[in-house]
Design a protein around this motif. Sequence first.
Motif, PDB file in Angstrom:
ATOM      1  N   ILE A  90       3.240-112.647  27.418  1.00 56.45           N
ATOM      2  CA  ILE A  90       2.803-113.885  26.769  1.00 56.45           C
ATOM      3  C   ILE A  90       3.888-114.940  26.943  1.00 56.45           C
ATOM      4  O   ILE A  90       5.087-114.641  26.849  1.00 56.45           O
ATOM      5  CB  ILE A  90       2.560-113.658  25.256  1.00 56.45           C
ATOM      6  CG1 ILE A  90       1.467-112.603  25.052  1.00 56.45           C
ATOM      7  CG2 ILE A  90       2.170-114.969  24.562  1.00 56.45           C
ATOM      8  CD1 ILE A  90       1.297-112.193  23.601  1.00 56.45           C
ATOM      9  N   GLU A  91       3.479-116.156  27.219  1.00 58.40           N
ATOM     10  CA  GLU A  91       4.428-117.260  27.373  1.00 58.40           C
ATOM     11  C   GLU A  91       4.778-117.849  26.005  1.00 58.40           C
ATOM     12  O   GLU A  91       3.886-118.130  25.193  1.00 58.40           O
ATOM     13  CB  GLU A  91       3.832-118.358  28.247  1.00 58.40           C
ATOM     14  CG  GLU A  91       3.576-117.945  29.686  1.00 58.40           C
ATOM     15  CD  GLU A  91       4.861-117.754  30.476  1.00 58.40           C
ATOM     16  OE1 GLU A  91       5.886-118.338  30.071  1.00 58.40           O
ATOM     17  OE2 GLU A  91       4.832-117.028  31.478  1.00 58.40           O
ATOM     18  N   LEU A  92       6.069-118.058  25.761  1.00 53.18           N
ATOM     19  CA  LEU A  92       6.521-118.619  24.492  1.00 53.18           C
ATOM     20  C   LEU A  92       5.941-120.021  24.280  1.00 53.18           C
ATOM     21  O   LEU A  92       5.524-120.370  23.171  1.00 53.18           O
ATOM     22  CB  LEU A  92       8.044-118.674  24.442  1.00 53.18           C
ATOM     23  CG  LEU A  92       8.667-119.315  23.193  1.00 53.18           C
ATOM     24  CD1 LEU A  92       8.257-118.570  21.922  1.00 53.18           C
ATOM     25  CD2 LEU A  92      10.184-119.367  23.314  1.00 53.18           C
ATOM     26  N   THR A  93       5.895-120.817  25.330  1.00 53.99           N
ATOM     27  CA  THR A  93       5.381-122.189  25.193  1.00 53.99           C
ATOM     28  C   THR A  93       3.907-122.193  24.778  1.00 53.99           C
ATOM     29  O   THR A  93       3.472-123.072  24.032  1.00 53.99           O
ATOM     30  CB  THR A  93       5.543-122.962  26.515  1.00 53.99           C
ATOM     31  OG1 THR A  93       4.939-122.210  27.581  1.00 53.99           O
ATOM     32  CG2 THR A  93       7.015-123.202  26.814  1.00 53.99           C
ATOM     33  N   ASP A  94       3.151-121.208  25.265  1.00 60.42           N
ATOM     34  CA  ASP A  94       1.741-121.114  24.874  1.00 60.42           C
ATOM     35  C   ASP A  94       1.622-120.774  23.387  1.00 60.42           C
ATOM     36  O   ASP A  94       0.783-121.339  22.679  1.00 60.42           O
ATOM     37  CB  ASP A  94       1.023-120.052  25.710  1.00 60.42           C
ATOM     38  CG  ASP A  94       0.834-120.470  27.152  1.00 60.42           C
ATOM     39  OD1 ASP A  94       0.938-121.684  27.434  1.00 60.42           O
ATOM     40  OD2 ASP A  94       0.582-119.590  27.999  1.00 60.42           O
ATOM     41  N   MET A  95       2.447-119.848  22.922  1.00 58.82           N
ATOM     42  CA  MET A  95       2.408-119.490  21.500  1.00 58.82           C
ATOM     43  C   MET A  95       2.786-120.680  20.626  1.00 58.82           C
ATOM     44  O   MET A  95       2.173-120.921  19.576  1.00 58.82           O
ATOM     45  CB  MET A  95       3.355-118.319  21.218  1.00 58.82           C
ATOM     46  CG  MET A  95       2.925-117.003  21.814  1.00 58.82           C
ATOM     47  SD  MET A  95       3.758-115.579  21.044  1.00 58.82           S
ATOM     48  CE  MET A  95       5.481-116.011  21.293  1.00 58.82           C
ATOM     49  N   GLU A  96       3.775-121.414  21.053  1.00 56.79           N
ATOM     50  CA  GLU A  96       4.206-122.585  20.285  1.00 56.79           C
ATOM     51  C   GLU A  96       3.114-123.652  20.239  1.00 56.79           C
ATOM     52  O   GLU A  96       2.913-124.299  19.202  1.00 56.79           O
ATOM     53  CB  GLU A  96       5.486-123.156  20.884  1.00 56.79           C
ATOM     54  CG  GLU A  96       6.696-122.252  20.697  1.00 56.79           C
ATOM     55  CD  GLU A  96       7.931-122.772  21.416  1.00 56.79           C
ATOM     56  OE1 GLU A  96       9.056-122.406  21.018  1.00 56.79           O
ATOM     57  OE2 GLU A  96       7.775-123.540  22.395  1.00 56.79           O
ATOM     58  N   ASP A  97       2.399-123.821  21.339  1.00 61.99           N
ATOM     59  CA  ASP A  97       1.312-124.800  21.370  1.00 61.99           C
ATOM     60  C   ASP A  97       0.186-124.387  20.425  1.00 61.99           C
ATOM     61  O   ASP A  97      -0.338-125.210  19.664  1.00 61.99           O
ATOM     62  CB  ASP A  97       0.774-124.942  22.788  1.00 61.99           C
ATOM     63  CG  ASP A  97      -0.303-126.005  22.883  1.00 61.99           C
ATOM     64  OD1 ASP A  97       0.006-127.183  22.621  1.00 61.99           O
ATOM     65  OD2 ASP A  97      -1.460-125.668  23.209  1.00 61.99           O
ATOM     66  N   ILE A  98      -0.194-123.121  20.455  1.00 55.91           N
ATOM     67  CA  ILE A  98      -1.240-122.619  19.568  1.00 55.91           C
ATOM     68  C   ILE A  98      -0.811-122.760  18.112  1.00 55.91           C
ATOM     69  O   ILE A  98      -1.598-123.181  17.251  1.00 55.91           O
ATOM     70  CB  ILE A  98      -1.557-121.148  19.896  1.00 55.91           C
ATOM     71  CG1 ILE A  98      -2.205-121.052  21.276  1.00 55.91           C
ATOM     72  CG2 ILE A  98      -2.462-120.536  18.835  1.00 55.91           C
ATOM     73  CD1 ILE A  98      -2.365-119.635  21.786  1.00 55.91           C
ATOM     74  N   ALA A  99       0.439-122.410  17.822  1.00 59.08           N
ATOM     75  CA  ALA A  99       0.952-122.537  16.450  1.00 59.08           C
ATOM     76  C   ALA A  99       0.893-123.989  15.986  1.00 59.08           C
ATOM     77  O   ALA A  99       0.557-124.269  14.833  1.00 59.08           O
ATOM     78  CB  ALA A  99       2.386-122.016  16.379  1.00 59.08           C
ATOM     79  N   GLY A 100       1.191-124.908  16.897  1.00 56.39           N
ATOM     80  CA  GLY A 100       1.132-126.323  16.549  1.00 56.39           C
ATOM     81  C   GLY A 100      -0.275-126.755  16.168  1.00 56.39           C
ATOM     82  O   GLY A 100      -0.462-127.518  15.218  1.00 56.39           O
ATOM     83  N   HIS A 101      -1.267-126.275  16.908  1.00 57.15           N
ATOM     84  CA  HIS A 101      -2.656-126.617  16.594  1.00 57.15           C
ATOM     85  C   HIS A 101      -3.075-126.034  15.238  1.00 57.15           C
ATOM     86  O   HIS A 101      -3.814-126.680  14.486  1.00 57.15           O
ATOM     87  CB  HIS A 101      -3.590-126.102  17.683  1.00 57.15           C
ATOM     88  CG  HIS A 101      -3.561-126.920  18.938  1.00 57.15           C
ATOM     89  ND1 HIS A 101      -4.020-128.222  18.995  1.00 57.15           N
ATOM     90  CD2 HIS A 101      -3.127-126.628  20.189  1.00 57.15           C
ATOM     91  CE1 HIS A 101      -3.879-128.692  20.218  1.00 57.15           C
ATOM     92  NE2 HIS A 101      -3.324-127.748  20.962  1.00 57.15           N
ATOM     93  N   LEU A 102      -2.610-124.841  14.930  1.00 57.88           N
ATOM     94  CA  LEU A 102      -2.948-124.234  13.648  1.00 57.88           C
ATOM     95  C   LEU A 102      -2.313-124.993  12.489  1.00 57.88           C
ATOM     96  O   LEU A 102      -2.959-125.253  11.473  1.00 57.88           O
ATOM     97  CB  LEU A 102      -2.501-122.770  13.632  1.00 57.88           C
ATOM     98  CG  LEU A 102      -3.311-121.817  14.504  1.00 57.88           C
ATOM     99  CD1 LEU A 102      -2.624-120.467  14.605  1.00 57.88           C
ATOM    100  CD2 LEU A 102      -4.726-121.662  13.955  1.00 57.88           C
ATOM    101  N   VAL A 103      -1.052-125.359  12.637  1.00 62.58           N
ATOM    102  CA  VAL A 103      -0.365-126.120  11.589  1.00 62.58           C
ATOM    103  C   VAL A 103      -1.054-127.468  11.381  1.00 62.58           C
ATOM    104  O   VAL A 103      -1.257-127.915  10.244  1.00 62.58           O
ATOM    105  CB  VAL A 103       1.124-126.312  11.942  1.00 62.58           C
ATOM    106  CG1 VAL A 103       1.784-127.275  10.960  1.00 62.58           C
ATOM    107  CG2 VAL A 103       1.847-124.967  11.932  1.00 62.58           C
ATOM    108  N   ALA A 104      -1.439-128.109  12.489  1.00 62.75           N
ATOM    109  CA  ALA A 104      -2.130-129.398  12.394  1.00 62.75           C
ATOM    110  C   ALA A 104      -3.470-129.255  11.688  1.00 62.75           C
ATOM    111  O   ALA A 104      -3.899-130.148  10.950  1.00 62.75           O
ATOM    112  CB  ALA A 104      -2.327-129.980  13.791  1.00 62.75           C
ATOM    113  N   LEU A 105      -4.140-128.122  11.894  1.00 60.49           N
ATOM    114  CA  LEU A 105      -5.428-127.884  11.241  1.00 60.49           C
ATOM    115  C   LEU A 105      -5.273-127.877   9.726  1.00 60.49           C
ATOM    116  O   LEU A 105      -6.088-128.460   9.003  1.00 60.49           O
ATOM    117  CB  LEU A 105      -5.994-126.537  11.715  1.00 60.49           C
ATOM    118  CG  LEU A 105      -7.296-126.066  11.045  1.00 60.49           C
ATOM    119  CD1 LEU A 105      -8.454-126.976  11.422  1.00 60.49           C
ATOM    120  CD2 LEU A 105      -7.597-124.620  11.453  1.00 60.49           C
TER     121      LEU A 105
END
Length: 287
Positions: free
Chosen positions: A236-251
């Motif tokens: 798994i790419e760290l940048t992908d996880m960080e992007d997904i986490a950002g979308h969840l926090v924004a939600l």
Amino acid sequence: MAVLSFAVDPSKLSLQNSVLTLAQLECTPSADDGLPTALEQELRALGCEFIQSAGSLLRLPQVAMATAQVLLQRYYYTASLKLASILDIAMGAVFLAAKVEEQQCRVKDIVNVFCWLIDTYRGITTRVETYAIGARFNELKEGMAAGEMRILCKLGFNVQVQQPHGFMINYMQSLDLAENEELAQTAWNYLNDGLRTHIYVCYQPSTIAGAAIYLAARMHGVKLPTAPPWWEVFDIELTDMEDIAGHLVALYSRTPSTGLPLTLDELERYVDQIEAQERLASATLKP
């Protein structure tokens, strides 16, 4: 534990989901039709909330509700919200997902549940016994059937959805976190809440599962292995996880809107009102 109620089929863990290209993500059919991006996101989230609520009332397993929400998200990257109402597609997605996941669900029950949810959303109180009769029932039933057919046609009958929940459970077991029920439940909640965003049509389920664990571990202050980095072990790419986490926090930081349009006629009036307000604001700012 509730987290383990999701049925996991190990034979499916290698399946890959269809994911969007950058061009598809940046320019949706609804945007091409002039629909404001913020409104499109709110309507997608509302449709997913309707699906989740309907699935709970219909006592469908979470896998069916999740599949329906992913189908709705996929559909609106192939067709505009101005061509098919969020209500019809949500009903059609539930009807279709129940078949895909081999769950018995009567047409009458789906229509009744959505009828009640619509009235509840609009602040209308009516008797449940009066729902499954008359022209309104037929209208909703026809909308559901049309919604199902639209999804099938636009997605080329590719309606299989691999969910990340099984990956999450396997990853947590590998990380010796299976006994941490609080962290597991938080990660599980992230997976379910993420269905209201576009992450399920942008990333593979294994990456989404890793992101849920990543965010849950940060939330609970749990340190994960870094030598080697645990995400690299799972490819798994760290940048992908960080992007997904950002979308969840924004939600979670977004304030839900009320009174959103559910039908095409309502959407047209809603957009006209927005445009009128923008013209008025623009005229007011002119010297």
